[in-house]
Design an enzyme around this catalytic site. Structure first.
Site, PDB file in Angstrom:
ATOM      1  N   GLY A  52       0.776  -1.242   0.000  1.00  0.00           N
ATOM      2  CA  GLY A  52       0.000   0.000   0.000  1.00  0.00           C
ATOM      3  C   GLY A  52       0.801   1.283   0.000  1.00  0.00           C
TER       4      GLY A  52
ATOM      5  N   CYS B 294      -9.233  -2.348   3.259  1.00  0.00           N
ATOM      6  CA  CYS B 294      -8.002  -3.129   3.157  1.00  0.00           C
ATOM      7  C   CYS B 294      -8.305  -4.441   3.858  1.00  0.00           C
ATOM      8  CB  CYS B 294      -6.844  -2.404   3.845  1.00  0.00           C
ATOM      9  SG  CYS B 294      -5.376  -3.440   4.095  1.00  0.00           S
ATOM     10  N   THR B 295      -7.923  -5.546   3.240  1.00  0.00           N
ATOM     11  CA  THR B 295      -8.331  -6.848   3.780  1.00  0.00           C
ATOM     12  C   THR B 295      -7.635  -7.203   5.084  1.00  0.00           C
ATOM     13  OG1 THR B 295      -6.731  -7.917   2.305  1.00  0.00           O
ATOM     14  CG2 THR B 295      -9.017  -7.771   1.538  1.00  0.00           C
ATOM     15  N   HIS B 296      -6.609  -6.462   5.460  1.00  0.00           N
ATOM     16  CA  HIS B 296      -5.991  -6.688   6.776  1.00  0.00           C
ATOM     17  C   HIS B 296      -6.868  -6.147   7.910  1.00  0.00           C
ATOM     18  CE1 HIS B 296      -2.285  -7.448   4.510  1.00  0.00           C
ATOM     19  NE2 HIS B 296      -1.728  -7.880   5.612  1.00  0.00           N
TER      20      HIS B 296
ATOM     21  N   CYS C 266      -6.935  -8.445  -2.106  1.00  0.00           N
ATOM     22  CA  CYS C 266      -6.163  -7.286  -1.668  1.00  0.00           C
ATOM     23  C   CYS C 266      -6.699  -6.084  -2.447  1.00  0.00           C
ATOM     24  CB  CYS C 266      -4.690  -7.534  -2.001  1.00  0.00           C
ATOM     25  SG  CYS C 266      -3.601  -6.141  -1.677  1.00  0.00           S
ATOM     26  N   ASN C 267      -7.182  -5.081  -1.738  1.00  0.00           N
ATOM     27  CA  ASN C 267      -7.719  -3.889  -2.415  1.00  0.00           C
ATOM     28  C   ASN C 267      -6.639  -3.188  -3.225  1.00  0.00           C
ATOM     29  OD1 ASN C 267     -10.609  -3.074  -1.007  1.00  0.00           O
ATOM     30  ND2 ASN C 267      -9.304  -4.258   0.327  1.00  0.00           N
TER      31      ASN C 267
HETATM   32  N1  DGL Z   1      -4.329  -6.194   2.266  1.00  0.00           N
HETATM   33  C1  DGL Z   1      -4.057  -5.152   1.380  1.00  0.00           C
HETATM   34  C2  DGL Z   1      -5.308  -4.422   0.895  1.00  0.00           C
HETATM   35  O1  DGL Z   1      -6.389  -4.964   0.957  1.00  0.00           O
HETATM   36  C3  DGL Z   1      -2.929  -4.215   1.492  1.00  0.00           C
HETATM   37  C4  DGL Z   1      -1.965  -4.137   2.574  1.00  0.00           C
HETATM   38  C5  DGL Z   1      -0.626  -3.642   2.095  1.00  0.00           C
HETATM   39  O2  DGL Z   1       0.118  -4.471   1.579  1.00  0.00           O
HETATM   40  O3  DGL Z   1      -0.340  -2.449   2.227  1.00  0.00           O
HETATM   41  O4  DGL Z   1      -5.221  -3.324   0.423  1.00  0.00           O
END
Ligand code: DGL
Length: 260
Positions: A45, A187-189, A76-77
């Site tokens: 990101g 964000c999927t996290h 992952c967005n």
């Molecule tokens: N999980 C990721 C998303 O949905 C991005 C996290 C990253 O790598 O910055 O955007």
């Protein structure tokens, strides 16, 4: 030629996509899944769009051409905004889904919506997000909030510490006087720290993420392609990670089991 028994590949820059994988396994229990987290190159990101695109295309190409994945989820967005349009033109016959911030349900959830969208800097600066925002900005107040550094807490397994709490309070507090109606986890996290976000915004603010919608869309595409398994097989999930640190696989398995 894809076989119905081939696995579905789920990809993220790290462990965030496990929040989407959970919904996919619930909806498609007979499928085998390969989950790949690119923790070695995370975060995505805060990289350039070109770099995210290169990393994503390289990995998905490998899944399709060498690992015989019958379908792909870019969970992952950030990677979705940078690469999904190109991947669709490269592999028009492969069922492929991406994720995007769940602004639509947040806008339609109430009258006079005021929605905070938490996501990575890349997601929020990409054209895909601006187009999505433009669809709803006459019906809602939308506040994009870039959160560089937040995914790292999840990658390190810090899901409820004091540093995380301070980070979130510093980010979210300036918006509390907007009387938010919803928070979108773009964000999927972030679903893994939903409880901590909830503690700051309070119980009356609804929190949205795109996991279920993405899982449903993937199932629909696989079914349309005639590739949905219905043979009573007990689906397996295999976790892979680009980092050699064995803790990454352990943490992936923990997050997969953990209730969100
Ligand atoms: N999980 C990721 C998303 O949905 C991005 C996290 C990253 O790598 O910055 O955007």
């Amino acid at each position: 030629m894809a076989q119905i028994t081939d696995p579905i590949a789920v990809f993220d820059s790290g462990m965030g996509g496990i929040s989407v994988l959970k919904e996919m396994v619930r909806l498609m229990p007979e499928e085998d899944f390969i989950y790949f987290g690119d923790s070695l190159h995370a975060p995505y990101g805060t990289k350039t769009t070109e770099e995210v695109r290169r990393l994503t295309i390289e990995r998905i190409t490998d899944f399709i051409e060498n690992k015989h994945a019958k379908a792909i989820a870019v969970a992952c967005n950030t990677a979705t905004s940078a690469a999904v349009a190109i991947l669709r033109t490269m592999y028009p016959d492969v069922p492929l889904v991406g994720v995007e911030p769940a602004i639509k349900p947040a806008v339609f959830a109430c009258d006079n919506p005021r929605v905070l969208v938490m996501a990575t800097p890349v997601t929020l600066k990409e054209e895909k997000f601006h187009n999505l925002e433009a669809l709803y900005d006459d019906q809602a107040e939308i506040y994009p909030l870039p959160c560089p550094g937040l995914m790292e807490f999840v990658e390190q397994g810090d899901l409820d510490g004091d540093d995380l709490d301070s980070y979130l309070r510093e980010k979210i507090t300036p918006y509390l006087d907007k009387n938010l109606t919803g928070v979108v986890l773009g964000c999927t996290h972030y679903p893994f720290v939903k409880k901590e976000i909830r503690a700051i915004v309070g119980p009356s603010v609804e929190i949205f993420d795109g996991s279920f919608g993405t899982a449903r869309e993937l199932r629909r595409r696989i079914e349309t392609a005639g590739l949905l398994r219905a043979d009573g097989h007990k689906g397996q999930v295999t976790f892979l990670n680009s980092s050699e640190d064995p803790d990454k696989i352990r943490l992936s398995e923990y997050l997969f089991k953990r209730k969100i």
